[in-house]
Design an enzyme around this catalytic site. Sequence first.
Site, PDB file in Angstrom:
ATOM      1  CB  SER A 102      -1.017  -0.045   1.227  1.00  0.00           C
ATOM      2  OG  SER A 102      -0.085   0.053   1.760  1.00  0.00           O
ATOM      3  CE  LYS A 103      -2.431   6.612  -0.732  1.00  0.00           C
ATOM      4  NZ  LYS A 103      -3.278   7.628  -0.897  1.00  0.00           N
ATOM      5  NE  ARG A 104      -2.764   4.841   5.604  1.00  0.00           N
ATOM      6  CZ  ARG A 104      -4.047   3.968   4.907  1.00  0.00           C
ATOM      7  NH1 ARG A 104      -4.000   2.678   4.994  1.00  0.00           N
ATOM      8  NH2 ARG A 104      -5.244   4.616   4.620  1.00  0.00           N
TER       9      ARG A 104
ATOM     10  N   GLY B  53       5.057   1.933   1.729  1.00  0.00           N
ATOM     11  CA  GLY B  53       6.155   3.566   0.757  1.00  0.00           C
ATOM     12  C   GLY B  53       6.322   4.409   1.923  1.00  0.00           C
TER      13      GLY B  53
END
Length: 512
Positions: free
Chosen positions: A267-269, A271
């Site tokens: 997920s973006k998180r 990253g």
Amino acid sequence: MNENKESNIRVRFAPSPTGGLHLGGVRTVLYNYLFAKKHNGTFILRIEDTDQSRFVAGAEDYIYNCLKWCGIEPDESPEKPGSYGPYRQSERKAMYRKYAEQLIENGQAYYAFDTTEDLEKMRSENKTEDNPSPQYDARIRMKMQNSLALTNEVVQQYLQEGKPYVIRIKMPENEIISFNDMIHHEVSFESNLVDDKVLLKADGMPTYHLAVVVDDYLMKISHAFRGEEWLSSAPVHILLWKYLFGLENMPQWAHLPLILGPNGKLSKRDGAKYGFPVYAMNWTDPRSEEFTEGFKEKGFLPEAFINLLAMLGWNGGTEQELFSMEELIAEFSIERVHKSGAKFDYEKAKWFNHEWIKKSTTEALYPLVKNLFETKNVNTQTENYFKTVIGLVKERCTLISDFYEQSVYFFEAPQTLDVEAVRPKWNENKQSFFEILCNQLAELKSWDVIEIENCFKNLATEKSIKPGELQLPMRIMLVGGKFGPAVFEIAHLIGKEETLNRIQSALTKINN
Ligand code: GLU
């Protein structure tokens, strides 16, 4: 393979322009593209923008820019229409209604007039511990405001009055819906577990489910590669294909494995938490101002990005890991795509980039590194000089941004010197070596690498000091730290005057 058949291969990447393009999205583009190119087929970019509430300004342009950066050019797209346009679903709005109505006529779909309150009421009344979010399905539909439950008279009246409605698919009861997936092979779903999905919305726009089937049909898509997150929607699509087109020319499906992060789906998180990019390029959400870092700006080469994505879920069946786009096109086969999730490893991603930086020519790296130095306001001198520097340090760079630290001392004297690495073994003999060295270097007729090295080594012998013990101090004097290419090469490149200045100023610092 039959030539004629090959040219009938048409694949599509069909993103909804709702935000930045995630690793998984670019991998889907890539596999579509590789498959199309390998089979001499057509790669289509279709923008799935029927959900107006999720419209995000700039997201479509961002997709084009990402594909350009990756070196993937669609054969047909909104920017380059072919014979199956328009390629933006919002511009195809008028095409979908007749299919939804055809389903109603055949008893495979129905009008639903339920208001938001009706739906909320249905959910709260039917909620149980085992079924916390009841769906609109065979068990419920006859209790709702739709053309199956209401009399024909009421339905006609509502339609005449212009009461807002959606069209829903009528999922059959107790059926097994099966299809063959190129990666998962035989896949089956129980129809009872799938809800009566909305096909046409109150604003007359199709939902994704109707639009994807109609467009894949009209655009003659032969193979549909998409992320595994769409697998659960497949039974609705299969039924629509059956009802509308008798399954004729249904694309072959391939649901690509998920890309996994440290804790499940990447997920973006992840990253943000672990400090690696998950989008192809930087993206700032215009609504929330939330920023997500991209591989491009992080300092990845597009060749490396493509290569690492290709290997996330596929292998060529040999030990080979480095593949150019041409090689990938030649080698790619869907049989070698794995079924299970592919773990993203940032260290490995950097390894690919390092390898691609080493493989890249100085010419290719030059504009990228130049751009980096421009943002840092460094005077990089002549193009030739700059290119020589790039060639000399590229082996030491993992990200494009590393070129700064690895080569800034070729343009400017180092700001700080690691004198602590020199002091413990410093003595008068070494001090005198460098003082004499400065005088001798000043007298050298030609400033080439061999001359400098000979001068240095001869003096070391005279002074009975091992050259190895002197090279580290010399390096720190010129570079600032314990890194960089061969020290005489550095001296040669920065020039005589600069070399002497750096040695002299370092001697002062070491003695203070
Ligand atoms: N519009 C869908 C998406 O945003 C496409 C799914 C598909 O390829 O069928 O990913």
